[in-house]
Design an enzyme around this catalytic site. Structure first.
Site, PDB file in Angstrom:
ATOM      1  N   ARG A 165       0.827  -1.213   0.000  1.00 29.37           N
ATOM      2  CA  ARG A 165       0.000   0.000   0.000  1.00 29.37           C
ATOM      3  C   ARG A 165       0.858   1.259   0.000  1.00 29.37           C
ATOM      4  NH1 ARG A 165      -2.322   2.369   4.335  1.00 29.37           N
ATOM      5  NH2 ARG A 165      -2.533   0.428   5.522  1.00 29.37           N
TER       6      ARG A 165
ATOM      7  N   TYR B 143     -16.846  15.063 -15.632  1.00 26.10           N
ATOM      8  CA  TYR B 143     -17.209  13.648 -15.540  1.00 26.10           C
ATOM      9  C   TYR B 143     -18.260  13.439 -14.439  1.00 26.10           C
ATOM     10  CZ  TYR B 143     -16.688   8.654 -14.704  1.00 26.10           C
ATOM     11  OH  TYR B 143     -16.940   7.325 -14.529  1.00 26.10           O
TER      12      TYR B 143
ATOM     13  N   ASP C 199      -8.457  16.793 -15.408  1.00 25.26           N
ATOM     14  CA  ASP C 199      -8.691  15.404 -15.811  1.00 25.26           C
ATOM     15  C   ASP C 199      -8.299  15.306 -17.293  1.00 25.26           C
ATOM     16  OD1 ASP C 199      -9.834  13.023 -16.781  1.00 25.26           O
ATOM     17  OD2 ASP C 199     -11.501  13.109 -15.358  1.00 25.26           O
TER      18      ASP C 199
HETATM   19  C1  LIG Z   1     -14.024   7.005 -16.443  1.00 27.44           C
HETATM   20  C2  LIG Z   1     -13.645   8.387 -16.130  1.00 27.44           C
HETATM   21  C3  LIG Z   1     -13.274   8.764 -14.838  1.00 27.44           C
HETATM   22  C4  LIG Z   1     -13.350   7.832 -13.666  1.00 27.44           C
HETATM   23  O1  LIG Z   1     -12.408   6.823 -13.767  1.00 27.44           O
HETATM   24  P1  LIG Z   1     -12.595   5.368 -13.102  1.00 27.44           P
HETATM   25  O2  LIG Z   1     -11.328   4.698 -13.476  1.00 27.44           O
HETATM   26  O3  LIG Z   1     -13.811   4.767 -13.700  1.00 27.44           O
HETATM   27  O4  LIG Z   1     -12.741   5.590 -11.643  1.00 27.44           O
HETATM   28  C5  LIG Z   1     -12.843  10.062 -14.624  1.00 27.44           C
HETATM   29  N1  LIG Z   1     -12.818  10.954 -15.626  1.00 27.44           N
HETATM   30  C6  LIG Z   1     -13.197  10.637 -16.869  1.00 27.44           C
HETATM   31  C7  LIG Z   1     -13.156  11.680 -17.926  1.00 27.44           C
HETATM   32  C8  LIG Z   1     -13.623   9.347 -17.150  1.00 27.44           C
HETATM   33  O5  LIG Z   1     -14.046   9.048 -18.371  1.00 27.44           O
END
Ligand SMILES: *Cc1c(COP(=O)(O)O)cnc(C)c1O
Length: 388
Positions: A59, A112, A183
């Site tokens: 971890r 998202y 993101d």
């Molecule tokens: C899928 C997605 C997430 C979340 O990711 P997970 O791996 O499903 O937790 C975050 N941002 C975007 C743009 C995504 O498409």
């Protein structure tokens, strides 16, 4: 980045990870272990004191996960990176490393959906408010940033694909002393390297393009050492959403083909977006590649976009007729996928949230995979015909 392949020094990182392994394996071995033992008492003391950097418990530190983190840091031009068990684990640990009760977050609208839900539930309970702004409106962003603690970006945004001048927004955040997070799952570091544009931290759902094979759920954050260390010291170990060694190993496999996969997704999706735009059954296509020009800092487009059908198309019939495009969420792998907007709008959990994402009932989200443009276009054309 050299679009034909990975930077040359990434290959040497993979090899470095294999040092001490007698077999010179071309694929790094997996340290599939929860704990690491010590040769003697003094070595254990050195590790606990931090005099030597050595894995103790997975971890905290695991060599296979570390190899992935180093590759990703290099791809994002970051000093450091941390791997997580999901994109949401990376997003929540990153955001919670910055904000405290009473702080305000500014976010671009249409982020998202689960990031939106995180803000609207857990953070709301912690008395952390979120102001949503149209990221294309720099004056509105500037105004909203005054007194904020964190600026949360996604460009282009989920579903409606609003694309922003990421560098300009990052400068605004910097001027206000606000930590910026983006993101970058959609563009991947192949097409957008936000840290080079002045963003503080970049997060990914590695479940999408970084993994690239639809067999991993994972996430990652990359950025300067000081900010990553803050995550490493609290929200990473104590929320505990650690990337597993096996998933890290799959991600290392995925990263090796990332640039060529991205180029293939880009070419196919852009071609299909243009053909849809010219199709009489289609009212509108949301794909940043159809703008007059891409925003500064975005050097290519990926396989995910959405479009809106004109009236008179039976979307259920369209979906049922498709053969190559499967009905399914997520994206980033080989497979082409669709999600009809009218299905998402029927979600029972927090129903009125869906409208905040800009999703309309006539819209369909497409992920254009790697099956080949002509086959995919025939599939779409036949399904539209059947639904007309
Ligand atoms: C899928 C997605 C997430 C979340 O990711 P997970 O791996 O499903 O937790 C975050 N941002 C975007 C743009 C995504 O498409």
């Amino acid at each position: 980045m050299n679009a034909a392949g990975l930077p040359a020094d990434l290959a040497s990182l993979i090899v470095a990870h294999d040092q001490g392994n007698a077999y010179d394996a071309v694929v790094p071995p997996i340290a599939q272990t929860s704990l690491f033992t010590f040769s003697d008492y003094d070595q254990m003391v050195s590790a606990y004191r931090g005099d030597i950097i050595r894995p103790i418990y997975t971890r905290g530190l695991n060599p296979t996960v570390r190899a992935f983190e180093e590759m990703l840091a290099k791809l994002e031009c970051a000093e450091d990176a941390l791997g997580f068990a999901s994109g949401m684990a990376a997003i929540s640990a990153t955001v919670l490393s910055v904000v405290s009760p009473g702080d305000r977050i500014v976010a671009v609208r249409h982020v998202y959906p689960d990031a939106f839900r995180l803000f609207g539930t857990i953070l709301k309970r912690m008395q952390i408010d979120v102001t949503y702004v149209d990221g294309r409106d720099e004056m509105a962003v500037d105004e909203a940033l005054a007194g904020a603690r964190l600026f949360y970006m996604e460009s282009p945004t989920s579903w409606v694909m609003e694309a922003h001048d990421v560098g300009a927004l990052a400068q605004l955040a910097r001027r206000h002393g606000v930590v910026s997070v983006i993101d970058n799952s959609w563009a991947s570091p192949v097409f957008q390297q936000p840290l080079t544009l002045g963003v503080d931290l970049v997060v990914h759902s590695a479940s999408k393009y970084l993994g690239g094979h639809s067999d991993v759920v994972a996430g990652v954050v990359a950025g300067p050492k000081a900010l990553i260390d803050r995550i490493r010291s609290e929200t990473y170990p104590y929320l505990g959403g650690k990337l597993s060694p096996f998933d890290a190993w799959l991600l290392i496999r995925g990263l090796r083909t990332l640039p060529i996969r991205m180029k293939a997704h880009e070419a196919s999706a852009l071609d299909i977006a243009r053909r849809l735009q010219a199709h009489p059954a289609v009212a509108q296509v949301c794909h940043p590649g159809l703008l007059n020009e891409l925003p500064p800092g975005l050097h290519g487009t990926s396989g995910l976009f959405s479009f809106e059908f004109a009236d008179g198309i039976d979307i259920r019939a369209f979906a049922n007729r498709l053969k190559l495009f499967k009905l399914g969420v997520s994206w980033g792998g080989h497979e082409s996928l669709i999600v009809p907007g009218e299905v998402v709008l029927q979600q029972k959990a927090q129903p009125n949230f869906a409208h905040a994402f800009g999703i309309s009932a006539r819209s369909v989200r497409l992920h254009v995979g790697l099956e080949g443009t002509e086959a995919l276009w025939s599939d779409l054309q036949e399904a539209i015909e059947a639904a007309s």
